[in-house]
Design a protein around this motif. Structure first.
Motif, PDB file in Angstrom:
ATOM      1  N   GLU A   1      36.970  25.032  33.795  1.00  0.00           N
ATOM      2  CA  GLU A   1      38.144  24.575  34.523  1.00  0.00           C
ATOM      3  C   GLU A   1      38.939  23.579  33.680  1.00  0.00           C
ATOM      4  O   GLU A   1      38.385  22.914  32.812  1.00  0.00           O
ATOM      5  N   LEU A   2      40.240  23.502  33.968  1.00  0.00           N
ATOM      6  CA  LEU A   2      41.122  22.625  33.199  1.00  0.00           C
ATOM      7  C   LEU A   2      41.952  21.753  34.131  1.00  0.00           C
ATOM      8  O   LEU A   2      42.590  22.242  35.062  1.00  0.00           O
ATOM      9  N   ILE A   3      41.921  20.457  33.860  1.00  0.00           N
ATOM     10  CA  ILE A   3      42.833  19.506  34.486  1.00  0.00           C
ATOM     11  C   ILE A   3      43.592  18.867  33.326  1.00  0.00           C
ATOM     12  O   ILE A   3      42.988  18.229  32.467  1.00  0.00           O
ATOM     13  N   ALA A   4      44.891  19.085  33.286  1.00  0.00           N
ATOM     14  CA  ALA A   4      45.715  18.556  32.202  1.00  0.00           C
ATOM     15  C   ALA A   4      47.056  18.124  32.772  1.00  0.00           C
ATOM     16  O   ALA A   4      47.322  18.294  33.959  1.00  0.00           O
TER      17      ALA A   4
ATOM     18  N   ASP B   1      40.843  14.721  43.124  1.00  0.00           N
ATOM     19  CA  ASP B   1      41.742  15.627  43.842  1.00  0.00           C
ATOM     20  C   ASP B   1      41.388  17.095  43.583  1.00  0.00           C
ATOM     21  O   ASP B   1      41.436  17.922  44.486  1.00  0.00           O
ATOM     22  N   HIS B   2      41.015  17.402  42.358  1.00  0.00           N
ATOM     23  CA  HIS B   2      40.654  18.777  41.987  1.00  0.00           C
ATOM     24  C   HIS B   2      39.371  19.228  42.686  1.00  0.00           C
ATOM     25  O   HIS B   2      39.289  20.334  43.207  1.00  0.00           O
ATOM     26  N   LEU B   3      38.385  18.341  42.695  1.00  0.00           N
ATOM     27  CA  LEU B   3      37.093  18.678  43.286  1.00  0.00           C
ATOM     28  C   LEU B   3      37.087  18.530  44.814  1.00  0.00           C
ATOM     29  O   LEU B   3      36.280  19.160  45.496  1.00  0.00           O
ATOM     30  N   GLY B   4      37.945  17.663  45.314  1.00  0.00           N
ATOM     31  CA  GLY B   4      37.952  17.373  46.745  1.00  0.00           C
ATOM     32  C   GLY B   4      37.017  16.224  47.100  1.00  0.00           C
ATOM     33  O   GLY B   4      36.868  15.877  48.279  1.00  0.00           O
ATOM     34  N   TYR B   5      36.390  15.636  46.126  1.00  0.00           N
ATOM     35  CA  TYR B   5      35.496  14.491  46.301  1.00  0.00           C
ATOM     36  C   TYR B   5      35.257  13.863  44.932  1.00  0.00           C
ATOM     37  O   TYR B   5      35.529  14.488  43.901  1.00  0.00           O
ATOM     38  N   MET B   6      34.750  12.643  44.918  1.00  0.00           N
ATOM     39  CA  MET B   6      34.379  12.007  43.654  1.00  0.00           C
ATOM     40  C   MET B   6      32.868  12.106  43.515  1.00  0.00           C
ATOM     41  O   MET B   6      32.135  11.604  44.373  1.00  0.00           O
TER      42      MET B   6
ATOM     43  N   ARG C   1      42.728  12.608  39.341  1.00  0.00           N
ATOM     44  CA  ARG C   1      42.934  14.058  39.245  1.00  0.00           C
ATOM     45  C   ARG C   1      41.617  14.816  39.402  1.00  0.00           C
ATOM     46  O   ARG C   1      41.575  15.893  39.997  1.00  0.00           O
ATOM     47  N   LEU C   2      40.525  14.249  38.874  1.00  0.00           N
ATOM     48  CA  LEU C   2      39.213  14.875  39.043  1.00  0.00           C
ATOM     49  C   LEU C   2      38.837  14.899  40.523  1.00  0.00           C
ATOM     50  O   LEU C   2      38.430  15.939  41.056  1.00  0.00           O
TER      51      LEU C   2
ATOM     52  N   ARG D   1      28.839  22.757  36.339  1.00  0.00           N
ATOM     53  CA  ARG D   1      30.273  22.992  36.493  1.00  0.00           C
ATOM     54  C   ARG D   1      30.992  22.150  35.445  1.00  0.00           C
ATOM     55  O   ARG D   1      30.899  20.921  35.450  1.00  0.00           O
ATOM     56  N   ILE D   2      31.727  22.812  34.545  1.00  0.00           N
ATOM     57  CA  ILE D   2      32.331  22.134  33.398  1.00  0.00           C
ATOM     58  C   ILE D   2      33.852  22.142  33.514  1.00  0.00           C
ATOM     59  O   ILE D   2      34.459  23.163  33.834  1.00  0.00           O
ATOM     60  N   LEU D   3      34.432  20.978  33.218  1.00  0.00           N
ATOM     61  CA  LEU D   3      35.877  20.832  33.236  1.00  0.00           C
ATOM     62  C   LEU D   3      36.344  20.152  31.963  1.00  0.00           C
ATOM     63  O   LEU D   3      35.657  19.271  31.434  1.00  0.00           O
ATOM     64  N   ILE D   4      37.511  20.559  31.487  1.00  0.00           N
ATOM     65  CA  ILE D   4      38.215  19.812  30.451  1.00  0.00           C
ATOM     66  C   ILE D   4      39.278  19.009  31.196  1.00  0.00           C
ATOM     67  O   ILE D   4      40.062  19.569  31.956  1.00  0.00           O
ATOM     68  N   VAL D   5      39.278  17.694  30.992  1.00  0.00           N
ATOM     69  CA  VAL D   5      40.268  16.821  31.623  1.00  0.00           C
ATOM     70  C   VAL D   5      40.998  16.109  30.491  1.00  0.00           C
ATOM     71  O   VAL D   5      40.396  15.379  29.722  1.00  0.00           O
TER      72      VAL D   5
END
Length: 184
Positions: free
Chosen positions: A129-132, A165-170, A162-163, A107-111
């Motif tokens: 996925e994008l978190i910006a 919060d986005h994922l719902g877990y660390m 933010r990561l 699972r890949i995200l750009i943060v």
């Protein structure tokens, strides 16, 4: 079983350069950007020693550039010119790693601290996925309306928040791989 999470920073990691500066340069040109900087400097001094200086400075500079250009020009830059340039600036090693992780099913995200509309074409291009940094719609700002960053600048510890919060877990460190050019 949780996903293996892979996070890429955008500026200076996934691409060469700074996406926000590239957007501003395309929008205003060198001379226009220099004039905008000169114009906002006096007001920027009131933020210089505050915690959110970079956020306020970014917001003020983008605001000045947006209010100095037409919606048509912003649309052409944001939807046509910028995506082409950002794709050309993708770093080969980052592209190779991203493809490798995709092939593994990670699972890949750009943060990124960049405003979301400026880099959203990159996340679409890679289908990740994008978190910006959230902001109002750059293409709908008219007259004296202001460009506003709606979330804290997504850098440093804010990226972790933010990561999570986005994922719902660390994710645990064994399930997380991060690519960036700094500790933030």
């Amino acid at each position: 079983m949780k996903d293996y999470i892979v996070v890429f920073d955008c500026d200076k990691t996934l691409i060469k350069g700074d996406s926000t500066l590239i957007f501003l340069f395309l929008l205003r040109g060198l001379f226009g950007l220099i004039l905008d900087l000169i114009n906002i400097l006096p007001n920027s001094f009131k933020y210089i020693f505050k915690k959110d200086f970079s956020t306020k400075f970014k917001e003020t500079l983008i605001n000045k550039a947006i209010n100095s250009t037409s919606i048509a020009k912003r649309k052409k830059v944001l939807l046509e010119k910028l995506p082409i340039i950002l794709k050309r600036l993708i770093k080969s090693p980052a592209m190779e790693r991203l493809k490798w992780h995709k092939n593994k099913g990670h699972r890949i995200l750009i943060v990124s601290a960049s405003p979301k509309p400026i880099i959203s074409t990159l996340s679409s291009y890679f289908n990740v996925e994008l978190i910006a940094t959230e902001c109002n719609d750059i293409l709908k700002i008219k007259g004296k309306e202001k460009f506003v960053l709606k979330t804290p600048n997504c850098k440093g510890v804010e990226k972790l928040i933010r990561l999570r919060d986005h994922l719902g877990y660390m994710p645990e460190s064994k399930d997380l791989e991060v690519y960036g050019d700094s500790c933030g």
